[in-house]
Scaffold this motif. Structure first.
Motif, PDB file in Angstrom:
ATOM      1  N   MET A   1       5.568   4.172  17.535  1.00 51.78           N
ATOM      2  CA  MET A   1       6.181   4.895  16.445  1.00 51.78           C
ATOM      3  C   MET A   1       7.595   4.392  16.188  1.00 51.78           C
ATOM      4  N   TYR A   2       8.344   4.107  17.257  1.00 51.19           N
ATOM      5  CA  TYR A   2       9.719   3.644  17.068  1.00 51.19           C
ATOM      6  C   TYR A   2       9.760   2.212  16.534  1.00 51.19           C
ATOM      7  N   ASP A   3       8.729   1.412  16.838  1.00 50.56           N
ATOM      8  CA  ASP A   3       8.650   0.068  16.242  1.00 50.56           C
ATOM      9  C   ASP A   3       8.641   0.175  14.726  1.00 50.56           C
ATOM     10  N   LEU A   4       7.808   1.086  14.219  1.00 49.16           N
ATOM     11  CA  LEU A   4       7.711   1.304  12.778  1.00 49.16           C
ATOM     12  C   LEU A   4       9.062   1.722  12.206  1.00 49.16           C
ATOM     13  N   PHE A   5       9.727   2.633  12.880  1.00 47.69           N
ATOM     14  CA  PHE A   5      11.026   3.109  12.406  1.00 47.69           C
ATOM     15  C   PHE A   5      12.032   1.965  12.319  1.00 47.69           C
ATOM     16  N   VAL A   6      12.163   1.192  13.397  1.00 44.78           N
ATOM     17  CA  VAL A   6      13.162   0.109  13.424  1.00 44.78           C
ATOM     18  C   VAL A   6      12.847  -0.920  12.343  1.00 44.78           C
ATOM     19  N   LEU A   7      11.598  -1.349  12.274  1.00 46.51           N
ATOM     20  CA  LEU A   7      11.237  -2.345  11.263  1.00 46.51           C
ATOM     21  C   LEU A   7      11.417  -1.787   9.855  1.00 46.51           C
ATOM     22  N   GLY A   8      11.036  -0.532   9.651  1.00 52.17           N
ATOM     23  CA  GLY A   8      11.220   0.094   8.343  1.00 52.17           C
ATOM     24  C   GLY A   8      12.678   0.155   7.933  1.00 52.17           C
ATOM     25  N   GLU A   9      13.542   0.513   8.875  1.00 53.95           N
ATOM     26  CA  GLU A   9      14.970   0.561   8.564  1.00 53.95           C
ATOM     27  C   GLU A   9      15.521  -0.820   8.262  1.00 53.95           C
ATOM     28  N   LEU A  10      15.040  -1.828   8.978  1.00 56.24           N
ATOM     29  CA  LEU A  10      15.540  -3.180   8.738  1.00 56.24           C
ATOM     30  C   LEU A  10      14.968  -3.790   7.455  1.00 56.24           C
ATOM     31  N   MET A  83       2.197  -0.045   9.013  1.00 55.69           N
ATOM     32  CA  MET A  83       2.004   0.883   7.893  1.00 55.69           C
ATOM     33  C   MET A  83       0.519   1.008   7.537  1.00 55.69           C
ATOM     34  N   GLU A  84      -0.241  -0.096   7.676  1.00 55.93           N
ATOM     35  CA  GLU A  84      -1.676  -0.081   7.366  1.00 55.93           C
ATOM     36  C   GLU A  84      -2.497   0.580   8.465  1.00 55.93           C
ATOM     37  N   LYS A  85      -1.979   0.592   9.684  1.00 57.26           N
ATOM     38  CA  LYS A  85      -2.723   1.121  10.835  1.00 57.26           C
ATOM     39  C   LYS A  85      -3.021   2.601  10.622  1.00 57.26           C
ATOM     40  N   PRO A  86      -4.284   3.003  10.813  1.00 62.91           N
ATOM     41  CA  PRO A  86      -4.628   4.417  10.631  1.00 62.91           C
ATOM     42  C   PRO A  86      -3.833   5.327  11.578  1.00 62.91           C
ATOM     43  N   LEU A  87      -3.561   6.528  11.105  1.00 61.70           N
ATOM     44  CA  LEU A  87      -2.880   7.518  11.940  1.00 61.70           C
ATOM     45  C   LEU A  87      -3.779   7.913  13.103  1.00 61.70           C
ATOM     46  N   GLU A  88      -3.188   8.043  14.273  1.00 61.79           N
ATOM     47  CA  GLU A  88      -3.907   8.595  15.418  1.00 61.79           C
ATOM     48  C   GLU A  88      -3.664  10.094  15.410  1.00 61.79           C
ATOM     49  N   PHE A  89      -4.701  10.852  15.657  1.00 59.40           N
ATOM     50  CA  PHE A  89      -4.563  12.305  15.641  1.00 59.40           C
ATOM     51  C   PHE A  89      -4.204  12.789  17.039  1.00 59.40           C
ATOM     52  N   TYR A 103       8.942   5.130   4.341  1.00 57.38           N
ATOM     53  CA  TYR A 103       8.911   3.721   3.928  1.00 57.38           C
ATOM     54  C   TYR A 103       7.794   3.417   2.923  1.00 57.38           C
ATOM     55  N   PHE A 104       7.245   4.440   2.287  1.00 52.94           N
ATOM     56  CA  PHE A 104       6.179   4.237   1.308  1.00 52.94           C
ATOM     57  C   PHE A 104       6.575   3.266   0.200  1.00 52.94           C
ATOM     58  N   ARG A 105       7.819   3.271  -0.211  1.00 51.96           N
ATOM     59  CA  ARG A 105       8.197   2.424  -1.344  1.00 51.96           C
ATOM     60  C   ARG A 105       8.127   0.929  -1.027  1.00 51.96           C
ATOM     61  N   TYR A 106       7.947   0.583   0.245  1.00 54.18           N
ATOM     62  CA  TYR A 106       7.911  -0.813   0.655  1.00 54.18           C
ATOM     63  C   TYR A 106       6.492  -1.325   0.894  1.00 54.18           C
ATOM     64  N   VAL A 107       5.503  -0.503   0.562  1.00 54.19           N
ATOM     65  CA  VAL A 107       4.104  -0.922   0.751  1.00 54.19           C
ATOM     66  C   VAL A 107       3.316  -0.644  -0.519  1.00 54.19           C
ATOM     67  N   PRO A 108       2.192  -1.343  -0.678  1.00 52.57           N
ATOM     68  CA  PRO A 108       1.362  -1.132  -1.874  1.00 52.57           C
ATOM     69  C   PRO A 108       0.781   0.289  -1.945  1.00 52.57           C
ATOM     70  N   LYS A 109       0.419   0.669  -3.132  1.00 54.39           N
ATOM     71  CA  LYS A 109      -0.111   1.991  -3.435  1.00 54.39           C
ATOM     72  C   LYS A 109      -1.320   2.351  -2.566  1.00 54.39           C
ATOM     73  N   GLU A 110      -2.218   1.399  -2.342  1.00 53.47           N
ATOM     74  CA  GLU A 110      -3.427   1.702  -1.565  1.00 53.47           C
ATOM     75  C   GLU A 110      -3.100   2.067  -0.111  1.00 53.47           C
ATOM     76  N   ILE A 111      -2.038   1.498   0.434  1.00 55.34           N
ATOM     77  CA  ILE A 111      -1.623   1.857   1.799  1.00 55.34           C
ATOM     78  C   ILE A 111      -1.045   3.266   1.814  1.00 55.34           C
ATOM     79  N   ARG A 112      -0.266   3.602   0.815  1.00 53.98           N
ATOM     80  CA  ARG A 112       0.288   4.961   0.717  1.00 53.98           C
ATOM     81  C   ARG A 112      -0.840   5.986   0.598  1.00 53.98           C
ATOM     82  N   LEU A 113      -1.796   5.705  -0.271  1.00 50.56           N
ATOM     83  CA  LEU A 113      -2.905   6.639  -0.470  1.00 50.56           C
ATOM     84  C   LEU A 113      -3.750   6.784   0.799  1.00 50.56           C
ATOM     85  N   ALA A 114      -4.006   5.692   1.477  1.00 52.42           N
ATOM     86  CA  ALA A 114      -4.792   5.762   2.721  1.00 52.42           C
ATOM     87  C   ALA A 114      -4.086   6.639   3.745  1.00 52.42           C
TER      88      ALA A 114
END
Length: 181
Positions: A1-10, A83-89, A103-114
């Motif tokens: 989760m923190y990998d996503l945060f750091v990369l998203g911020e950068l 961002m594409e990786k499915p959420l783990e429940f 970070y939705f604005r940095y990925v395509p619409k289909e990734i946001r919708l998924a």
């Protein structure tokens, strides 16, 4: 989760470690803090993996140069994979979803919708569990009564929160669907 945060911020621009830590403290809320002992080894590992680059900034006027981190092409690709990786429940699903949503604005619409659809499934599964448990408690009427009644209040709260969250996510899905890419 923190990998996503750091990369998203950068993805949004170069940052030094202290700034990343401060942003994460605010993004995670008052009860989910990240220590320097967690963040800096993570940053080192990400440098070693080639996802981020470290440069020294000596213009700050301090005794030591500041370490500035910037994302690499490999880091951009890793960010997209995360961002594409499915959420783990699990217990962190909500936080992970919120980090992705930032970070939705940095990925395509289909990734946001998924991602939104996955989170909707998570919410609906939780609501189904609460509703079935409420029905079971109502049918069997376990004792003591005072505890049963309080448990029903807790379940009612969880059901109401679930319904509200589901309504909001459905509206968000419709909003994303109606936007141009």
């Amino acid at each position: 989760m923190y990998d996503l945060f750091v990369l998203g911020e950068l993805v949004t621009g170069d940052k030094h470690g202290y700034m990343l830590q401060e942003i994460l403290k605010n993004a995670g809320g008052p009860y989910r803090q990240i220590s320097s002992g967690t963040l800096y080894p993570l940053l080192s590992r990400m440098v070693d993996n080639g996802w981020i680059h470290l440069k020294l900034d000596e213009t700050g006027g301090g005794k030591r140069p500041r370490k500035i981190y910037q994302i690499t092409d490999a880091g951009q690709q890793k960010f997209l994979e995360l961002m594409e990786k499915p959420l783990e429940f699990n217990m962190d699903t909500e936080h992970h979803f919120h980090f992705k949503m930032v970070y939705f604005r940095y990925v395509p619409k289909e990734i946001r919708l998924a991602c939104l659809e996955q989170y909707l499934t998570y919410l609906e599964t939780n609501l189904k569990h609460v509703t079935e448990f409420e029905a079971e408690i109502t049918f069997y009427k376990p004792e003591p009564e005072k505890q049963r009644l309080q448990l029903m209040r807790v379940l009612d709260h969880r059901r109401q929160m679930g319904l509200t969250n589901i309504k909001w996510i459905r509206q968000e899905i419709e909003a994303v669907k109606s936007t141009e890419e």
